[in-house]
Design a protein around this motif. Sequence first.
Motif, PDB file in Angstrom:
ATOM      1  N   ALA A  79     -60.178  -4.149  15.563  1.00 24.71           N
ATOM      2  CA  ALA A  79     -61.741  -4.831  15.215  1.00 24.71           C
ATOM      3  C   ALA A  79     -60.753  -6.680  14.662  1.00 24.71           C
ATOM      4  O   ALA A  79     -60.136  -6.487  14.242  1.00 24.71           O
ATOM      5  N   GLN A  80     -62.407  -7.435  14.547  1.00 18.08           N
ATOM      6  CA  GLN A  80     -61.885  -9.174  14.885  1.00 18.08           C
ATOM      7  C   GLN A  80     -62.578  -9.260  14.333  1.00 18.08           C
ATOM      8  O   GLN A  80     -64.349  -9.156  14.498  1.00 18.08           O
ATOM      9  N   LYS A  81     -62.506 -10.541  13.328  1.00 15.97           N
ATOM     10  CA  LYS A  81     -63.902 -11.194  13.092  1.00 15.97           C
ATOM     11  C   LYS A  81     -63.577 -13.118  12.678  1.00 15.97           C
ATOM     12  O   LYS A  81     -61.777 -12.872  12.593  1.00 15.97           O
ATOM     13  N   MET A  82     -64.371 -13.881  13.111  1.00 16.37           N
ATOM     14  CA  MET A  82     -63.870 -15.100  12.754  1.00 16.37           C
ATOM     15  C   MET A  82     -65.199 -15.721  11.929  1.00 16.37           C
ATOM     16  O   MET A  82     -66.127 -15.300  12.736  1.00 16.37           O
ATOM     17  N   TYR A  83     -64.711 -16.277  11.127  1.00 17.80           N
ATOM     18  CA  TYR A  83     -66.160 -17.238  10.596  1.00 17.80           C
ATOM     19  C   TYR A  83     -65.366 -17.770  10.157  1.00 17.80           C
ATOM     20  O   TYR A  83     -64.267 -18.399   9.770  1.00 17.80           O
ATOM     21  N   GLY A  84     -66.073 -19.051   9.476  1.00 16.46           N
ATOM     22  CA  GLY A  84     -66.021 -20.539   8.763  1.00 16.46           C
ATOM     23  C   GLY A  84     -67.132 -21.491   9.088  1.00 16.46           C
ATOM     24  O   GLY A  84     -68.252 -21.465   8.952  1.00 16.46           O
ATOM     25  N   CYS A  85     -66.315 -22.546   9.313  1.00 17.92           N
ATOM     26  CA  CYS A  85     -67.681 -23.403   9.456  1.00 17.92           C
ATOM     27  C   CYS A  85     -67.448 -25.359  10.123  1.00 17.92           C
ATOM     28  O   CYS A  85     -65.913 -25.561  10.128  1.00 17.92           O
ATOM     29  N   GLN A  86     -68.268 -26.043   9.918  1.00 12.98           N
ATOM     30  CA  GLN A  86     -67.967 -27.641  10.825  1.00 12.98           C
ATOM     31  C   GLN A  86     -69.062 -28.358   9.977  1.00 12.98           C
ATOM     32  O   GLN A  86     -69.277 -28.392   9.932  1.00 12.98           O
ATOM     33  N   TRP A  87     -67.442 -29.256  10.251  1.00 18.13           N
ATOM     34  CA  TRP A  87     -68.163 -30.925   8.916  1.00 18.13           C
ATOM     35  C   TRP A  87     -68.336 -31.710   9.975  1.00 18.13           C
ATOM     36  O   TRP A  87     -66.666 -32.405  10.103  1.00 18.13           O
ATOM     37  N   ASP A  88     -69.110 -32.976  10.065  1.00 21.68           N
ATOM     38  CA  ASP A  88     -69.218 -34.625  10.718  1.00 21.68           C
ATOM     39  C   ASP A  88     -68.649 -35.176   9.096  1.00 21.68           C
ATOM     40  O   ASP A  88     -70.103 -35.273   8.575  1.00 21.68           O
ATOM     41  N   LEU A 123     -61.336 -18.065  22.778  1.00 24.52           N
ATOM     42  CA  LEU A 123     -61.943 -18.495  23.215  1.00 24.52           C
ATOM     43  C   LEU A 123     -62.541 -19.424  21.200  1.00 24.52           C
ATOM     44  O   LEU A 123     -63.193 -20.240  21.160  1.00 24.52           O
ATOM     45  N   MET A 124     -62.543 -17.703  21.123  1.00 18.84           N
ATOM     46  CA  MET A 124     -63.251 -19.043  19.558  1.00 18.84           C
ATOM     47  C   MET A 124     -62.433 -19.374  18.572  1.00 18.84           C
ATOM     48  O   MET A 124     -62.748 -20.716  18.034  1.00 18.84           O
ATOM     49  N   PHE A 125     -61.020 -20.178  18.796  1.00 17.01           N
ATOM     50  CA  PHE A 125     -59.857 -20.648  18.141  1.00 17.01           C
ATOM     51  C   PHE A 125     -59.568 -21.795  18.560  1.00 17.01           C
ATOM     52  O   PHE A 125     -59.629 -22.139  17.739  1.00 17.01           O
ATOM     53  N   LEU A 126     -60.402 -21.625  19.734  1.00 13.32           N
ATOM     54  CA  LEU A 126     -60.348 -23.251  20.680  1.00 13.32           C
ATOM     55  C   LEU A 126     -61.754 -24.285  20.627  1.00 13.32           C
ATOM     56  O   LEU A 126     -62.107 -24.373  21.431  1.00 13.32           O
ATOM     57  N   PHE A 136     -46.755  -4.080  14.418  1.00 12.91           N
ATOM     58  CA  PHE A 136     -47.192  -5.070  14.428  1.00 12.91           C
ATOM     59  C   PHE A 136     -48.301  -4.263  13.219  1.00 12.91           C
ATOM     60  O   PHE A 136     -48.624  -3.467  12.468  1.00 12.91           O
ATOM     61  N   PRO A 137     -48.743  -5.241  11.542  1.00 11.87           N
ATOM     62  CA  PRO A 137     -49.602  -5.205  10.829  1.00 11.87           C
ATOM     63  C   PRO A 137     -50.992  -5.129  10.730  1.00 11.87           C
ATOM     64  O   PRO A 137     -51.336  -5.273  12.191  1.00 11.87           O
ATOM     65  N   GLU A 138     -51.257  -3.960  10.441  1.00 12.02           N
ATOM     66  CA  GLU A 138     -52.479  -3.474  10.616  1.00 12.02           C
ATOM     67  C   GLU A 138     -54.010  -4.133   9.856  1.00 12.02           C
ATOM     68  O   GLU A 138     -54.484  -4.757  10.304  1.00 12.02           O
ATOM     69  N   PHE A 139     -53.097  -5.102   9.139  1.00  9.27           N
ATOM     70  CA  PHE A 139     -54.415  -6.471   8.957  1.00  9.27           C
ATOM     71  C   PHE A 139     -53.652  -7.546   8.999  1.00  9.27           C
ATOM     72  O   PHE A 139     -52.293  -8.028   7.944  1.00  9.27           O
ATOM     73  N   VAL A 140     -54.421  -8.345  10.056  1.00 13.12           N
ATOM     74  CA  VAL A 140     -54.008 -10.384   9.726  1.00 13.12           C
ATOM     75  C   VAL A 140     -55.280 -10.629   9.127  1.00 13.12           C
ATOM     76  O   VAL A 140     -55.844 -10.875  10.129  1.00 13.12           O
ATOM     77  N   ILE A 141     -55.092 -12.647   8.643  1.00 14.11           N
ATOM     78  CA  ILE A 141     -55.397 -12.892   8.138  1.00 14.11           C
ATOM     79  C   ILE A 141     -55.264 -14.844   8.720  1.00 14.11           C
ATOM     80  O   ILE A 141     -53.740 -14.731   7.423  1.00 14.11           O
ATOM     81  N   VAL A 142     -55.171 -15.085   9.335  1.00 20.18           N
ATOM     82  CA  VAL A 142     -55.183 -16.461   9.499  1.00 20.18           C
ATOM     83  C   VAL A 142     -56.652 -17.634   9.604  1.00 20.18           C
ATOM     84  O   VAL A 142     -57.131 -17.417  10.334  1.00 20.18           O
ATOM     85  N   GLY A 143     -55.981 -18.660   8.348  1.00 19.89           N
ATOM     86  CA  GLY A 143     -56.784 -19.897   8.327  1.00 19.89           C
ATOM     87  C   GLY A 143     -56.436 -20.987   9.100  1.00 19.89           C
ATOM     88  O   GLY A 143     -55.431 -21.161   8.558  1.00 19.89           O
ATOM     89  N   LEU A 160     -63.371 -25.647   9.058  1.00 21.32           N
ATOM     90  CA  LEU A 160     -63.201 -24.042   8.730  1.00 21.32           C
ATOM     91  C   LEU A 160     -62.531 -23.138   9.386  1.00 21.32           C
ATOM     92  O   LEU A 160     -64.197 -22.870   9.013  1.00 21.32           O
ATOM     93  N   LYS A 161     -62.315 -22.566   9.797  1.00 20.06           N
ATOM     94  CA  LYS A 161     -61.833 -21.355  10.356  1.00 20.06           C
ATOM     95  C   LYS A 161     -60.822 -20.113   9.650  1.00 20.06           C
ATOM     96  O   LYS A 161     -59.723 -19.981   9.760  1.00 20.06           O
ATOM     97  N   TYR A 162     -61.720 -18.792   9.446  1.00 22.43           N
ATOM     98  CA  TYR A 162     -60.621 -17.368   8.886  1.00 22.43           C
ATOM     99  C   TYR A 162     -60.732 -16.423  10.368  1.00 22.43           C
ATOM    100  O   TYR A 162     -62.410 -16.239  11.151  1.00 22.43           O
ATOM    101  N   PHE A 163     -59.549 -16.180  10.277  1.00 22.26           N
ATOM    102  CA  PHE A 163     -58.981 -15.253  11.828  1.00 22.26           C
ATOM    103  C   PHE A 163     -58.839 -13.901  11.637  1.00 22.26           C
ATOM    104  O   PHE A 163     -57.616 -13.844  10.629  1.00 22.26           O
ATOM    105  N   LEU A 164     -59.448 -12.955  11.634  1.00 26.42           N
ATOM    106  CA  LEU A 164     -58.953 -11.727  10.795  1.00 26.42           C
ATOM    107  C   LEU A 164     -58.577  -9.982  11.464  1.00 26.42           C
ATOM    108  O   LEU A 164     -60.044 -10.477  12.866  1.00 26.42           O
TER     109      LEU A 164
END
Length: 371
Positions: free
Chosen positions: A121-130, A19-22, A45-52, A32-36
Amino acid sequence: MNPSMIQMIKMKTLVFLALMFLQDATAVTHSLKYFLTASSGVPNFPEFVIVGLVDDVQVVHYDSETKRAEPKQDWMSRVKEDDPQYWERDNQILQGAHQIFKGNIDILKDRFNQTGGVHIAQKMYGCQWDDQTGKTSGFSQDGYDGEDFIVFDLKTETWIAPTPEAVITKHKWDNNKALITQWKNYQTQICPDWLKKQVDYGSSSLLRTDLPKVSLLQKSPSSPVTCHTTGFYPNAAMMFWRKGGEEHHEGVTLGEILPNNDGSFQTSVDLKAPGASEDWGSYECVFQLSGVEDIVTKLDKAVIRTNEGKTGIRSDGEKPLDFTTIIIAAVAVLVVIIALAGFFIYKKMNPKRSPSPVSNPEVLEELNPGA
C-alpha cells in the motif's frame, strides 16, 4: 504467490512510484513530497517506510525497524532548533501510523478478494511552490500493488476513485467535510509554509547550480549511442539530440531524470546509431540547464566508450562512466524508489507549535468505512 507474480508486483510498484517521484517543474518551482510504503509478505524489508524530499533531495527517513525519524541533510537540524520536540513527536505519530497501515492492507486485501501473498500500500502527498509567482499546488495520491487507488482533487475538493474497489472509500471521504477542509488547509497552507521554511534552511545546497559530466557510450557498433549526463543540479533540465543544427527525434529515446546518492541528478538520451555512410559529426548531444549555457557534445566515434574497450572522453576531459557504473547507479535509484509510499496518521499538537509537514493534525482516515 509464485516468484514471477511477486516480481511483477514489485516492478509495477517501481513504475508507480517512479512516476510520482519524478514529477518535475521549472527551475523556480520547489516541491515537498512524502512517500509512504506499507508492505505485507515482503521478506527482509521493513513493513512501514517513509521518505521525505525537498526538491527531490531526501531530507528525512523513517522505518518500522528503527522506529526513528532521521534527518538526511545537515541543514535539517535547524528544524529542532525551532521546535526541540519535533523529531520525538513525529516518532510517536509514525509508530502509530505503522499500525494503521497494517490494518489498511488487510482491508485492501479483503476489497480485492486476496488472501496472503506480497502486497504493498502506497501514498504520495505534498505540494509545490513557484518562488517567482508565489503560486502553490498540492497533491495526494494512494496506490495499491502498483496501481492507482484513490486521488484527492483539490480543485473540486473531492476524491477520485479510479478502481471500483475504492468507491466505498471515496463515498466515505467525500462525506467527511472536516477531512476535506483539513486536506485543503494542508495543501494550501501548512505544506507550502513548511516547504518555504525548508528551502530557506537548505538554500546553500538546494539553490545551487551544478554542471554535469557528459559521456558518450555504446555497447556495440550497431547499438544506440547513449549520451549520459550525471552530477547536475537542479533537476529542471533537458537533453536531446541535434542534427545539422536542428532538433532530431527519429530513432531517439529519452531517459528519465533520476536522483544520485549525493543529491544531484542523472539522465540519458539514446540515438539509433547512424549508418556508416552518414556524417556522424552532424549529430550533437545538447544538455540544457536553466541559467547556464547549453552543453554541446559532438558525436565523435573516437570518444565513444564501448564494450570493446575504447577509452572515450567526457566534456570535462575525464574518463567517462562505464556501463557497469550506470547499472549500479540505476539499481541504487530503484532501492531508494521502492522505499517510498503508504498511508499516514496525524496527531493533535500544541497550536503554538508549527505543524509538522509529515504529521498534519487529524487528517488521517482509515479505509474501513465502519471505522
